[in-house]
Design a protein around this motif. Structure first.
Motif, mmCIF file in Angstrom:
data_model
loop_
_atom_site.group_PDB
_atom_site.id
_atom_site.type_symbol
_atom_site.label_atom_id
_atom_site.label_comp_id
_atom_site.label_asym_id
_atom_site.label_seq_id
_atom_site.Cartn_x
_atom_site.Cartn_y
_atom_site.Cartn_z
ATOM 1 N N PHE A 63 0.832 -1.199 0.000
ATOM 2 C CA PHE A 63 0.000 0.000 0.000
ATOM 3 C C PHE A 63 0.869 1.252 0.000
ATOM 4 N N TYR A 66 2.973 1.513 -3.484
ATOM 5 C CA TYR A 66 2.354 1.621 -4.804
ATOM 6 C C TYR A 66 1.093 2.479 -4.869
ATOM 7 N N HIS A 67 0.576 2.924 -3.732
ATOM 8 C CA HIS A 67 -0.739 3.561 -3.779
ATOM 9 C C HIS A 67 -0.828 4.955 -3.177
ATOM 10 N N CYS A 74 3.718 7.816 4.470
ATOM 11 C CA CYS A 74 3.002 6.578 4.796
ATOM 12 C C CYS A 74 3.848 5.814 5.808
ATOM 13 N N ARG A 251 -0.115 -7.097 -3.119
ATOM 14 C CA ARG A 251 -0.487 -6.120 -4.144
ATOM 15 C C ARG A 251 -1.996 -6.130 -4.383
ATOM 16 N N ALA A 254 -3.761 -4.679 -1.182
ATOM 17 C CA ALA A 254 -3.462 -3.249 -1.052
ATOM 18 C C ALA A 254 -4.273 -2.429 -2.054
ATOM 19 N N ALA A 255 -4.495 -2.969 -3.246
ATOM 20 C CA ALA A 255 -5.296 -2.256 -4.244
ATOM 21 C C ALA A 255 -6.738 -2.101 -3.767
ATOM 22 N N ALA A 258 -6.681 0.642 -1.092
ATOM 23 C CA ALA A 258 -6.522 1.967 -1.700
ATOM 24 C C ALA A 258 -7.836 2.462 -2.287
ATOM 25 N N HIS A 259 -8.526 1.622 -3.032
ATOM 26 C CA HIS A 259 -9.795 2.018 -3.637
ATOM 27 C C HIS A 259 -10.816 2.379 -2.564
ATOM 28 N N ILE A 272 -4.312 9.212 -3.621
ATOM 29 C CA ILE A 272 -4.307 7.747 -3.604
ATOM 30 C C ILE A 272 -4.375 7.244 -5.042
ATOM 31 N N ALA A 273 -3.459 6.350 -5.394
ATOM 32 C CA ALA A 273 -3.434 5.768 -6.735
ATOM 33 C C ALA A 273 -4.128 4.412 -6.716
ATOM 34 N N PRO A 274 -4.820 4.065 -7.796
ATOM 35 C CA PRO A 274 -5.528 2.768 -7.827
ATOM 36 C C PRO A 274 -4.565 1.586 -7.879
#
Length: 274
Positions: A63, A66-67, A74, A251, A254-255, A258-259, A272-274
Motif C-alpha cells: 500500500f 504503490y498507492h 506513509c 499487491r 493493497a489495491a 486503496a480504492h 491515492i493511486a488505484p
C-alpha cells in the motif's frame, strides 16, 4: 569556461542557452528566471495493526509503496502477533499517538485493523469479542481524534480457509463488531473482510494459496551463513499459511484498501493511486 555549439557558435554568436562547467557539474543558463517553490501540502497515513498489515507479511508495505503520492508520508506501525489489547499494552499505540502529534501535515489519517490475534485463543494476546475488542477500538478512535487525526477502521481480511469447497470466514463476526463501532462512532470504515472474502472466494481453494508468502511448491529460502562481517542481520520468516500475504497477494489486497480508502475518506482521493 563557456562551451558554444551549433551554427551560432560557428558564426561567433552567443546562443540563448549555454552550458557552464564548474568542476564536475554542468549548469544550464537560460532565459527562465528562478522562482520560489510553492509551499508543500503534506498528508500522513499511519497504519496500525498486526502481521496482516505489517511489511512483508501483510498488505501495508505494498500500500505504501504503490498507492500513495510522494507528498504523503506513509508510516507502517503494524506489528506481527499483536491484538487490539497487546498493541496498546506493549507501547506500540503510544508510538502511533506520537506520530499523530507531529506537526506540519495538513491532515493525518490512521488506519486501524485488528482481529486475527484477538480471535485466536491459541495466542496469549486474545481478547473477548463482546467486551474488550469493541472497547479497544473505541479507545483507538477517541484518542486519535484527540490528537487531531482522522481514524479509519479496517475490518480484518479473511483467512483463506475452505470447508467443502466454500470459504469459511471465521473472522466475519469480528468484522461485524468493528462495523458496529464504526457506525456508533461515525468512523469511516473499509470493509476489507467482505472485499477480501469476495476475492478469495473467486479464487477458490486451488487459487487462493497463491496469495501466500510461499506459493504452492515453493520452499523457504536458505538463511545466509553468518560470517561475522558487518551488514543486515534481521531475517523475515516466510510461511505458506492461509493468513499472511506474499508480494502478489499483498499487491491485490493493497489495491482493494486503496480504492476503498479513497471512497471512505474522500479527502485522500487526490493522493491515492488505484
Amino acid at each position: 569556461m563557456l562551451f558554444l555549439s551549433g551554427a551560432g557558435a560557428a558564426a561567433g554568436q552567443t546562443p540563448k542557452n549555454t552550458a557552464q562547467t564548474t568542476g564536475s557539474h554542468s549548469i544550464i543558463a537560460g532565459d527562465t528566471p528562478r522562482a520560489k517553490a510553492a509551499p508543500l501540502t503534506m498528508r500522513k497515513i499511519i497504519l496500525v495493526g498486526d502481521s496482516t498489515v505489517a511489511p512483508v507479511s501483510g498488505w501495508g508495505g505494498a500500500f505504501c509503496a504503490y498507492h500513495v503520492a510522494a507528498h504523503v508520508a506513509c508510516v507502517n506501525l503494524a506489528r506481527g502477533g499483536r491484538s487490539s489489547r497487546s498493541y496498546r499494552e506493549e507501547g506500540s499505540w503510544d508510538v502511533a499517538l506520537a506520530e499523530m502529534s507531529v506537526s506540519g501535515y495538513a491532515a493525518t489519517y490512521v488506519l486501524i485493523q485488528f482481529g486475527h490475534n484477538d480471535q485466536n485463543h491459541g495466542m496469549k494476546v486474545w481478547t473477548d469479542i463482546d467486551t474488550e475488542y469493541p472497547e479497544n477500538l473505541r479507545g483507538f478512535v477517541r484518542e486519535a481524534r484527540v490528537r487531531g487525526a482522522i481514524p479509519v477502521l479496517v475490518t480484518p481480511m479473511v483467512r483463506r480457509l475452505f470447508k467443502d469447497g466454500a470459504l469459511d470466514n471465521i473472522l466475519a463476526i469480528w468484522a461485524g463488531k468493528m462495523r458496529a463501532v464504526a457506525d456508533e462512532m461515525q468512523v469511516p470504515v473499509i470493509d476489507l473482510n467482505r472485499a477480501s472474502a469476495a476475492l478469495v472466494s473467486s479464487l477458490g481453494p486451488d487459487g487462493a494459496p497463491y496469495l501466500a508468502q510461499l506459493r504452492p511448491g515453493e520452499t523457504p529460502p536458505t538463511p545466509p551463513t553468518a560470517t561475522g562481517e558487518p551488514g543486515p542481520l534481521y531475517r523475515f520468516d516466510l510461511r505458506d499459511d492461509p493468513t499472511h500475504l506474499g508480494d502478489g497477494g499483498a499487491r491485490r489486497i493493497a489495491a482493494i484498501v486503496a480504492h476503498d480508502l479513497a471512497v471512505a475518506a474522500p479527502g485522500l482521493s487526490g493522493v491515492i493511486a488505484p
